[in-house]
Every structure is written in C-alpha cells, then in structure tokens.
Design a protein around this motif. Sequence first.
Motif, PDB file in Angstrom:
ATOM      1  N   ALA A   1       0.836  -1.201   0.000  1.00  0.00           N
ATOM      2  CA  ALA A   1       0.000   0.000   0.000  1.00  0.00           C
ATOM      3  C   ALA A   1       0.874   1.256   0.000  1.00  0.00           C
ATOM      4  O   ALA A   1       1.930   1.294   0.638  1.00  0.00           O
ATOM      5  N   PRO A   2       0.434   2.309  -0.704  1.00  0.00           N
ATOM      6  CA  PRO A   2       1.171   3.573  -0.667  1.00  0.00           C
ATOM      7  C   PRO A   2       1.360   4.104   0.755  1.00  0.00           C
ATOM      8  O   PRO A   2       2.395   4.708   1.057  1.00  0.00           O
ATOM      9  N   SER A   3       0.398   3.849   1.636  1.00  0.00           N
ATOM     10  CA  SER A   3       0.536   4.307   3.022  1.00  0.00           C
ATOM     11  C   SER A   3       1.706   3.608   3.719  1.00  0.00           C
ATOM     12  O   SER A   3       2.379   4.204   4.569  1.00  0.00           O
ATOM     13  N   THR A   4       1.979   2.361   3.343  1.00  0.00           N
ATOM     14  CA  THR A   4       3.126   1.634   3.908  1.00  0.00           C
ATOM     15  C   THR A   4       4.426   2.283   3.455  1.00  0.00           C
ATOM     16  O   THR A   4       5.344   2.483   4.264  1.00  0.00           O
ATOM     17  N   VAL A   5       4.497   2.649   2.182  1.00  0.00           N
ATOM     18  CA  VAL A   5       5.697   3.320   1.673  1.00  0.00           C
ATOM     19  C   VAL A   5       5.866   4.668   2.360  1.00  0.00           C
ATOM     20  O   VAL A   5       6.982   5.042   2.737  1.00  0.00           O
ATOM     21  N   ARG A   6       4.779   5.397   2.546  1.00  0.00           N
ATOM     22  CA  ARG A   6       4.879   6.695   3.243  1.00  0.00           C
ATOM     23  C   ARG A   6       5.376   6.512   4.672  1.00  0.00           C
ATOM     24  O   ARG A   6       6.178   7.306   5.173  1.00  0.00           O
ATOM     25  N   SER A   7       4.931   5.450   5.336  1.00  0.00           N
ATOM     26  CA  SER A   7       5.405   5.153   6.686  1.00  0.00           C
ATOM     27  C   SER A   7       6.901   4.837   6.670  1.00  0.00           C
ATOM     28  O   SER A   7       7.664   5.309   7.528  1.00  0.00           O
ATOM     29  N   GLN A   8       7.332   4.037   5.719  1.00  0.00           N
ATOM     30  CA  GLN A   8       8.758   3.712   5.595  1.00  0.00           C
ATOM     31  C   GLN A   8       9.572   4.960   5.247  1.00  0.00           C
ATOM     32  O   GLN A   8      10.690   5.131   5.729  1.00  0.00           O
ATOM     33  N   LEU A   9       8.999   5.844   4.453  1.00  0.00           N
ATOM     34  CA  LEU A   9       9.656   7.096   4.103  1.00  0.00           C
ATOM     35  C   LEU A   9       9.822   7.982   5.337  1.00  0.00           C
ATOM     36  O   LEU A   9      10.883   8.593   5.541  1.00  0.00           O
ATOM     37  N   ARG A  10       8.811   8.017   6.200  1.00  0.00           N
ATOM     38  CA  ARG A  10       8.925   8.784   7.458  1.00  0.00           C
ATOM     39  C   ARG A  10      10.055   8.222   8.319  1.00  0.00           C
ATOM     40  O   ARG A  10      10.843   8.978   8.888  1.00  0.00           O
ATOM     41  N   GLY A  11      10.149   6.883   8.411  1.00  0.00           N
ATOM     42  CA  GLY A  11      11.246   6.268   9.160  1.00  0.00           C
ATOM     43  C   GLY A  11      12.595   6.619   8.561  1.00  0.00           C
ATOM     44  O   GLY A  11      13.556   6.899   9.285  1.00  0.00           O
ATOM     45  N   LEU A  12      12.675   6.630   7.245  1.00  0.00           N
ATOM     46  CA  LEU A  12      13.899   7.011   6.541  1.00  0.00           C
ATOM     47  C   LEU A  12      14.280   8.447   6.875  1.00  0.00           C
ATOM     48  O   LEU A  12      15.445   8.740   7.162  1.00  0.00           O
ATOM     49  N   PHE A  13      13.297   9.352   6.889  1.00  0.00           N
ATOM     50  CA  PHE A  13      13.564  10.752   7.229  1.00  0.00           C
ATOM     51  C   PHE A  13      14.069  10.896   8.662  1.00  0.00           C
ATOM     52  O   PHE A  13      15.025  11.617   8.928  1.00  0.00           O
ATOM     53  N   VAL A  14      13.412  10.206   9.593  1.00  0.00           N
ATOM     54  CA  VAL A  14      13.806  10.294  11.003  1.00  0.00           C
ATOM     55  C   VAL A  14      15.234   9.787  11.200  1.00  0.00           C
ATOM     56  O   VAL A  14      16.059  10.442  11.836  1.00  0.00           O
ATOM     57  N   LYS A  15      15.538   8.622  10.638  1.00  0.00           N
ATOM     58  CA  LYS A  15      16.860   8.011  10.841  1.00  0.00           C
ATOM     59  C   LYS A  15      17.985   8.800  10.174  1.00  0.00           C
ATOM     60  O   LYS A  15      19.106   8.812  10.675  1.00  0.00           O
ATOM     61  N   THR A  16      17.692   9.433   9.040  1.00  0.00           N
ATOM     62  CA  THR A  16      18.739  10.164   8.326  1.00  0.00           C
ATOM     63  C   THR A  16      18.755  11.653   8.659  1.00  0.00           C
ATOM     64  O   THR A  16      19.651  12.366   8.211  1.00  0.00           O
ATOM     65  N   GLY A  17      17.764  12.115   9.430  1.00  0.00           N
ATOM     66  CA  GLY A  17      17.707  13.535   9.782  1.00  0.00           C
ATOM     67  C   GLY A  17      17.388  14.409   8.576  1.00  0.00           C
ATOM     68  O   GLY A  17      17.829  15.563   8.506  1.00  0.00           O
ATOM     69  N   THR A  18      16.620  13.875   7.652  1.00  0.00           N
ATOM     70  CA  THR A  18      16.264  14.615   6.443  1.00  0.00           C
ATOM     71  C   THR A  18      14.768  14.874   6.421  1.00  0.00           C
ATOM     72  O   THR A  18      14.029  14.357   7.258  1.00  0.00           O
ATOM     73  N   GLY A  19      14.317  15.676   5.453  1.00  0.00           N
ATOM     74  CA  GLY A  19      12.905  16.006   5.411  1.00  0.00           C
ATOM     75  C   GLY A  19      12.300  16.017   4.020  1.00  0.00           C
ATOM     76  O   GLY A  19      11.095  16.147   3.879  1.00  0.00           O
ATOM     77  N   ARG A  20      13.138  15.934   2.980  1.00  0.00           N
ATOM     78  CA  ARG A  20      12.629  15.909   1.606  1.00  0.00           C
ATOM     79  C   ARG A  20      13.092  14.618   0.943  1.00  0.00           C
ATOM     80  O   ARG A  20      14.136  14.083   1.284  1.00  0.00           O
ATOM     81  N   GLN A  21      12.334  14.160  -0.035  1.00  0.00           N
ATOM     82  CA  GLN A  21      12.654  12.893  -0.685  1.00  0.00           C
ATOM     83  C   GLN A  21      14.022  12.913  -1.367  1.00  0.00           C
ATOM     84  O   GLN A  21      14.684  11.888  -1.451  1.00  0.00           O
ATOM     85  N   SER A  22      14.470  14.059  -1.807  1.00  0.00           N
ATOM     86  CA  SER A  22      15.774  14.126  -2.483  1.00  0.00           C
ATOM     87  C   SER A  22      16.942  14.075  -1.500  1.00  0.00           C
ATOM     88  O   SER A  22      18.058  13.708  -1.889  1.00  0.00           O
ATOM     89  N   ASP A  23      16.711  14.406  -0.236  1.00  0.00           N
ATOM     90  CA  ASP A  23      17.814  14.457   0.738  1.00  0.00           C
ATOM     91  C   ASP A  23      18.458  13.097   1.017  1.00  0.00           C
ATOM     92  O   ASP A  23      19.684  12.988   1.008  1.00  0.00           O
ATOM     93  N   PRO A  24      17.693  12.035   1.266  1.00  0.00           N
ATOM     94  CA  PRO A  24      18.350  10.734   1.476  1.00  0.00           C
ATOM     95  C   PRO A  24      19.095  10.246   0.231  1.00  0.00           C
ATOM     96  O   PRO A  24      20.120   9.577   0.334  1.00  0.00           O
ATOM     97  N   VAL A  25      18.588  10.611  -0.954  1.00  0.00           N
ATOM     98  CA  VAL A  25      19.276  10.230  -2.193  1.00  0.00           C
ATOM     99  C   VAL A  25      20.633  10.926  -2.254  1.00  0.00           C
ATOM    100  O   VAL A  25      21.638  10.339  -2.643  1.00  0.00           O
ATOM    101  N   THR A  26      20.668  12.187  -1.812  1.00  0.00           N
ATOM    102  CA  THR A  26      21.933  12.923  -1.767  1.00  0.00           C
ATOM    103  C   THR A  26      22.915  12.225  -0.829  1.00  0.00           C
ATOM    104  O   THR A  26      24.103  12.120  -1.136  1.00  0.00           O
ATOM    105  N   LEU A  27      22.424  11.720   0.303  1.00  0.00           N
ATOM    106  CA  LEU A  27      23.294  10.966   1.220  1.00  0.00           C
ATOM    107  C   LEU A  27      23.845   9.721   0.541  1.00  0.00           C
ATOM    108  O   LEU A  27      25.013   9.376   0.707  1.00  0.00           O
ATOM    109  N   LEU A  28      22.995   9.048  -0.210  1.00  0.00           N
ATOM    110  CA  LEU A  28      23.416   7.840  -0.918  1.00  0.00           C
ATOM    111  C   LEU A  28      24.526   8.159  -1.918  1.00  0.00           C
ATOM    112  O   LEU A  28      25.537   7.473  -1.989  1.00  0.00           O
ATOM    113  N   LEU A  29      24.356   9.242  -2.648  1.00  0.00           N
ATOM    114  CA  LEU A  29      25.348   9.613  -3.660  1.00  0.00           C
ATOM    115  C   LEU A  29      26.642  10.138  -3.042  1.00  0.00           C
ATOM    116  O   LEU A  29      27.684  10.109  -3.671  1.00  0.00           O
ATOM    117  N   ALA A  30      26.552  10.619  -1.795  1.00  0.00           N
ATOM    118  CA  ALA A  30      27.740  11.150  -1.112  1.00  0.00           C
ATOM    119  C   ALA A  30      28.478  10.074  -0.321  1.00  0.00           C
ATOM    120  O   ALA A  30      29.510  10.372   0.286  1.00  0.00           O
TER     121      ALA A  30
END
Length: 137
Positions: free
Chosen positions: A99-128
Amino acid sequence: MGPCRRGGIPGPRRGRADDVRLGRRDGGHAIPSGLPLSRGRRPGAAGRTALFIQSRAAAPNAAEIVGRTYRLTAAELRVLLGLAEGLTPQDIAGRWGIAPSTVRSQLRGLFVKTGTGRQSDPVTLLLAAPPAAFAAR
C-alpha cells in the motif's frame, strides 16, 4: 569469468551471469556495480546510473554503507533505492505490491533516521557515500 584483456569484457564463467571483472595493471581485478538513478523519460532516452568500482568483492556498496550507517531496515533501504531511481512513493508501492501508506510510513522512518525532510535528501546521502573500497577498511 575468463581472463580479462585490457579494454575487454571477459566471457561468462560459473556463477552469476552478470559478473564482470575489470583488469588492473597490478594483475588484480576490480568489480563494477551500478545503481540506476533515473530512467529515460522518452523511449530510447538513456537513464542515469551511478557506477561504483570495488577493489574487493566483499566491499560493501554505497547502499549497504548508507543502510548500515543510519541503521535502515530493508524496507527503508528499498524505498531509498526506489527514490534514487526516480520513482515516486506510489511507483515504489506498485513495484513491491504494498500500500502507498506503507511506503509513506517507511519514508517517514527514513527521514527520522537520516535527519532529512525531503525525498531528495536521502538520495543525496546515498550519492555522497564514500567509495566502497575505502569504506570497507
């Protein structure tokens, strides 16, 4: 994989069919791996791919480094890789049959753990992420 000639790609061997080794001047080899960043927007258009060259097969790739550093779950890492491909959360949900809501929940966890707030920010961490050969030491 057979012996690698300078500038050549070796033939298949036992194991994974997509294994490729790059010959080095010192007689060793390096292993390339790619991370799709985006797909072509039009038919026939090329997408972008990040290329990682590992000195050892056991060296972690950028996704593993980011996953370990931020203690991401496998689901959060799949979301991050989907975002790096240019997918939307809805596309990621469709790809994994969740479900899209599951992905949104996982995205919130990703934001919390990485200290980011936009979808492009964790990708920037990956590339760095540092090159795999250096991070494994």
